[in-house]
Write an enzyme that holds these catalytic residues in place. Structure first.
Site, PDB file in Angstrom:
ATOM      1  N   ALA A  25       0.780  -1.115   0.019  1.00 46.45           N
ATOM      2  CA  ALA A  25      -0.007  -0.068  -0.144  1.00 46.45           C
ATOM      3  C   ALA A  25       0.818   1.162   0.083  1.00 46.45           C
ATOM      4  O   ALA A  25       2.120   1.104   0.371  1.00 46.45           O
ATOM      5  CB  ALA A  25      -0.905  -0.001   1.133  1.00 46.45           C
ATOM      6  N   GLY A  76       0.568  -5.094   1.129  1.00 43.89           N
ATOM      7  CA  GLY A  76      -0.591  -4.987  -0.068  1.00 43.89           C
ATOM      8  C   GLY A  76      -0.436  -5.729  -1.135  1.00 43.89           C
ATOM      9  O   GLY A  76      -1.267  -6.389  -1.790  1.00 43.89           O
ATOM     10  N   GLU A 129      -0.810  -9.322  -0.420  1.00 39.92           N
ATOM     11  CA  GLU A 129      -2.042  -9.363  -0.167  1.00 39.92           C
ATOM     12  C   GLU A 129      -2.915  -9.603  -1.449  1.00 39.92           C
ATOM     13  O   GLU A 129      -3.856 -10.400  -1.703  1.00 39.92           O
ATOM     14  CB  GLU A 129      -2.778  -8.469   0.874  1.00 39.92           C
ATOM     15  CG  GLU A 129      -1.920  -8.507   2.137  1.00 39.92           C
ATOM     16  CD  GLU A 129      -2.294  -7.515   3.046  1.00 39.92           C
ATOM     17  OE1 GLU A 129      -2.110  -6.193   2.629  1.00 39.92           O
ATOM     18  OE2 GLU A 129      -3.018  -7.604   3.974  1.00 39.92           O
ATOM     19  N   GLU A 153       4.900  -5.117   7.408  1.00 38.30           N
ATOM     20  CA  GLU A 153       4.140  -3.954   7.931  1.00 38.30           C
ATOM     21  C   GLU A 153       4.304  -3.633   9.321  1.00 38.30           C
ATOM     22  O   GLU A 153       4.654  -2.563   9.639  1.00 38.30           O
ATOM     23  CB  GLU A 153       2.689  -4.498   7.952  1.00 38.30           C
ATOM     24  CG  GLU A 153       1.738  -4.328   6.571  1.00 38.30           C
ATOM     25  CD  GLU A 153       1.736  -5.571   5.870  1.00 38.30           C
ATOM     26  OE1 GLU A 153       2.795  -6.416   6.019  1.00 38.30           O
ATOM     27  OE2 GLU A 153       1.197  -5.551   4.896  1.00 38.30           O
TER      28      GLU A 153
HETATM   29  N1  CO8 Z   1       4.709   3.104  -0.924  1.00 43.91           N
HETATM   30  C1  CO8 Z   1       4.953   4.344  -1.444  1.00 43.91           C
HETATM   31  N2  CO8 Z   1       5.951   4.516  -2.104  1.00 43.91           N
HETATM   32  C2  CO8 Z   1       6.774   3.335  -2.322  1.00 43.91           C
HETATM   33  C3  CO8 Z   1       6.351   2.084  -1.744  1.00 43.91           C
HETATM   34  C4  CO8 Z   1       5.196   2.295  -0.876  1.00 43.91           C
HETATM   35  N3  CO8 Z   1       4.906   0.898  -0.633  1.00 43.91           N
HETATM   36  N4  CO8 Z   1       7.407   1.289  -2.266  1.00 43.91           N
HETATM   37  C5  CO8 Z   1       8.377   1.828  -3.102  1.00 43.91           C
HETATM   38  N5  CO8 Z   1       8.000   3.343  -3.078  1.00 43.91           N
HETATM   39  C6  CO8 Z   1       8.607   4.352  -3.724  1.00 43.91           C
HETATM   40  C7  CO8 Z   1       9.855   4.823  -3.082  1.00 43.91           C
HETATM   41  O1  CO8 Z   1       9.762   5.571  -2.100  1.00 43.91           O
HETATM   42  C8  CO8 Z   1      10.597   5.206  -4.269  1.00 43.91           C
HETATM   43  O2  CO8 Z   1      10.251   6.488  -4.328  1.00 43.91           O
HETATM   44  P1  CO8 Z   1      11.293   7.579  -4.725  1.00 43.91           P
HETATM   45  O3  CO8 Z   1      11.907   7.252  -5.846  1.00 43.91           O
HETATM   46  O4  CO8 Z   1      10.385   8.856  -4.986  1.00 43.91           O
HETATM   47  O5  CO8 Z   1      12.254   7.865  -3.580  1.00 43.91           O
HETATM   48  C9  CO8 Z   1      10.328   4.504  -5.260  1.00 43.91           C
HETATM   49  O6  CO8 Z   1       9.128   3.705  -4.833  1.00 43.91           O
HETATM   50  C10 CO8 Z   1      11.456   3.161  -5.662  1.00 43.91           C
HETATM   51  O7  CO8 Z   1      11.496   2.738  -4.428  1.00 43.91           O
HETATM   52  P2  CO8 Z   1      13.117   2.512  -3.592  1.00 43.91           P
HETATM   53  O8  CO8 Z   1      13.880   3.531  -4.150  1.00 43.91           O
HETATM   54  O9  CO8 Z   1      12.834   2.181  -2.175  1.00 43.91           O
HETATM   55  O10 CO8 Z   1      13.584   1.069  -4.374  1.00 43.91           O
HETATM   56  P3  CO8 Z   1      14.673  -0.048  -3.797  1.00 43.91           P
HETATM   57  O11 CO8 Z   1      14.736  -0.896  -4.953  1.00 43.91           O
HETATM   58  O12 CO8 Z   1      15.849   0.765  -2.997  1.00 43.91           O
HETATM   59  O13 CO8 Z   1      13.823  -0.832  -2.768  1.00 43.91           O
HETATM   60  C11 CO8 Z   1      11.723  -1.818  -1.793  1.00 43.91           C
HETATM   61  C12 CO8 Z   1      12.778  -1.539  -2.954  1.00 43.91           C
HETATM   62  C13 CO8 Z   1      12.518  -2.813  -1.116  1.00 43.91           C
HETATM   63  C14 CO8 Z   1      10.427  -2.580  -2.422  1.00 43.91           C
HETATM   64  C15 CO8 Z   1      11.348  -0.736  -1.101  1.00 43.91           C
HETATM   65  O14 CO8 Z   1      10.767   0.392  -1.880  1.00 43.91           O
HETATM   66  C16 CO8 Z   1      10.449  -0.904   0.163  1.00 43.91           C
HETATM   67  O15 CO8 Z   1      10.916  -1.311   1.280  1.00 43.91           O
HETATM   68  N6  CO8 Z   1       9.281  -0.360  -0.053  1.00 43.91           N
HETATM   69  C17 CO8 Z   1       8.276  -0.379   0.963  1.00 43.91           C
HETATM   70  C18 CO8 Z   1       7.682  -1.890   1.190  1.00 43.91           C
HETATM   71  C19 CO8 Z   1       6.582  -2.004   1.950  1.00 43.91           C
HETATM   72  O16 CO8 Z   1       7.037  -1.671   3.276  1.00 43.91           O
HETATM   73  N7  CO8 Z   1       5.504  -2.365   1.736  1.00 43.91           N
HETATM   74  C20 CO8 Z   1       4.401  -2.511   2.791  1.00 43.91           C
HETATM   75  C21 CO8 Z   1       3.669  -1.186   2.756  1.00 43.91           C
HETATM   76  S1  CO8 Z   1       2.279  -1.348   4.231  1.00 43.91           S
HETATM   77  C22 CO8 Z   1       1.111  -2.287   3.353  1.00 43.91           C
HETATM   78  O17 CO8 Z   1       1.249  -2.852   2.331  1.00 43.91           O
HETATM   79  C23 CO8 Z   1       0.049  -2.556   4.176  1.00 43.91           C
HETATM   80  C24 CO8 Z   1      -1.148  -2.980   3.368  1.00 43.91           C
HETATM   81  C25 CO8 Z   1      -2.389  -2.886   4.182  1.00 43.91           C
HETATM   82  C26 CO8 Z   1      -2.930  -1.301   3.947  1.00 43.91           C
HETATM   83  C27 CO8 Z   1      -4.266  -1.410   4.654  1.00 43.91           C
HETATM   84  C28 CO8 Z   1      -5.004  -0.018   4.433  1.00 43.91           C
HETATM   85  C29 CO8 Z   1      -4.983   1.121   5.445  1.00 43.91           C
END
Ligand code: CO8
Length: 265
Positions: free
Chosen positions: A70, A115, A118, A138
């Site tokens: 998400a 997500g 999921e 998460e």
């Molecule tokens: N949300 C928003 N932006 C994201 C997300 C995300 N989940 N994942 C990546 N991005 C963005 C980064 O911020 C980055 O943006 P920018 O270039 O502007 O800095 C761009 O995408 C590229 O990402 P990275 O530079 O971080 O790329 P890497 O190759 O270094 O890393 C990863 C890739 C490991 C996937 C890393 O991006 C990461 O850890 N992302 C987050 C993963 C995460 O924690 N996901 C879970 C989110 S919580 C969730 O899903 C809850 C679901 C239930 C929600 C219920 C509703 C309320």
């Protein structure tokens, strides 16, 4: 497809053997924001009306990510009530996908986190490229899975594996996902979509009605239905948004630093 011309974050491509629905926010690794979920909801409604018997393939734009979760930027300042509504909305869209009458396949290319995992789990079949990565990170953001993950992961991979992944937040590769039953098949990088199309071809020889009934029967056979668990998940998910650790966890991600969580739960 003309009916989908106005969409901004999802593309819909009709192929001979299946309809391919792609989450297309490559710049954000296809993270799910409200717009993606609303468009996915709309697409499912239209396909349900137009081609309910055609297999459906869900995938992500580019090779780096299926869906990286998400959208954290959209969640960081949510109130508990907004989080509850977001969780319930996402749960509803994913349930619509889960109960879609035809066979649904997640073609997983790259990260399927939070997500994203999921979303993949709401499909009947998961085909992963070798570079696919799965996880429920998460807790590192001060929250819990909120789009059905606590329920589906336990049902698909068993409670011990669900707890292991959710409590550690660790990310596993495609072979480990296959080992715990989270995916059905691992294929070479770049081949997940092709293999999913071929899988759809294989099910096309079967009666669509029988397939829809089989899906209902198998889901009815699950010992714990989605009903109560989903409701508890959404409530608990929203409670995280009343706690310091959710703001801190999400801000830390957005500011690209390590989170400092409270020592007392
Ligand atoms: N949300 C928003 N932006 C994201 C997300 C995300 N989940 N994942 C990546 N991005 C963005 C980064 O911020 C980055 O943006 P920018 O270039 O502007 O800095 C761009 O995408 C590229 O990402 P990275 O530079 O971080 O790329 P890497 O190759 O270094 O890393 C990863 C890739 C490991 C996937 C890393 O991006 C990461 O850890 N992302 C987050 C993963 C995460 O924690 N996901 C879970 C989110 S919580 C969730 O899903 C809850 C679901 C239930 C929600 C219920 C509703 C309320």
């Amino acid at each position: 497809m003309e009916r989908f011309g106005h969409l901004q974050a999802i593309t819909v491509t009709p192929e001979d053997t299946a309809t391919v629905v792609t989450v297309a926010r490559q710049k954000f690794l296809n993270a799910l924001n409200r717009m993606v979920l609303a468009e996915l909801d709309f697409v499912l409604d239209v396909l349900l009306e137009d081609v309910p018997n055609k297999p459906l393939i869900i995938t992500g734009e580019g090779s780096r990510a299926f869906v990286a979760g998400a959208d954290i930027g959209e969640m960081v300042n949510m109130t508990p009530d907004e989080a509850l509504a977001f969780s319930r909305f996402g749960q509803g869209v994913f349930s619509k996908l889960e109960t879609f009458p035809s066979v649904t396949i997640a073609a997983v290319n790259g990260y399927a986190l939070g997500g994203g995992n999921e979303l993949a789990m709401a499909c009947d079949i998961r085909i992963a490229a070798k570079n696919a990565r799965f996880g429920q990170p998460e807790a590192g953001l001060g929250i819990i899975p909120g789009f059905g993950g606590t329920q589906r992961l336990a049902r698909i991979a068993g409670k011990p594996n669900a707890l292991d992944l959710i409590l550690t937040g660790r990310v596993i590769n495609a072979d480990d996902a296959l080992r715990i039953g989270l995916v059905h098949k691992v294929v070479d990088e770049g081949k997940a979509l092709e293999e999913s199309l071929s899988y759809s071809r294989a099910v096309l020889k079967n009666s669509p009605f029988a397939l829809s009934q089989a899906k209902k029967a198998v889901s009815g056979a699950e010992p714990s239905g989605p009903g109560n668990g989903m409701s508890a998940e959404a409530d608990l998910f929203s409670r995280c948004f009343a706690h310091h650790d959710q703001k801190e966890g999400m801000k830390a991600f957005l500011e690209k630093r390590r989170a400092k969580f409270q020592e007392e739960p």
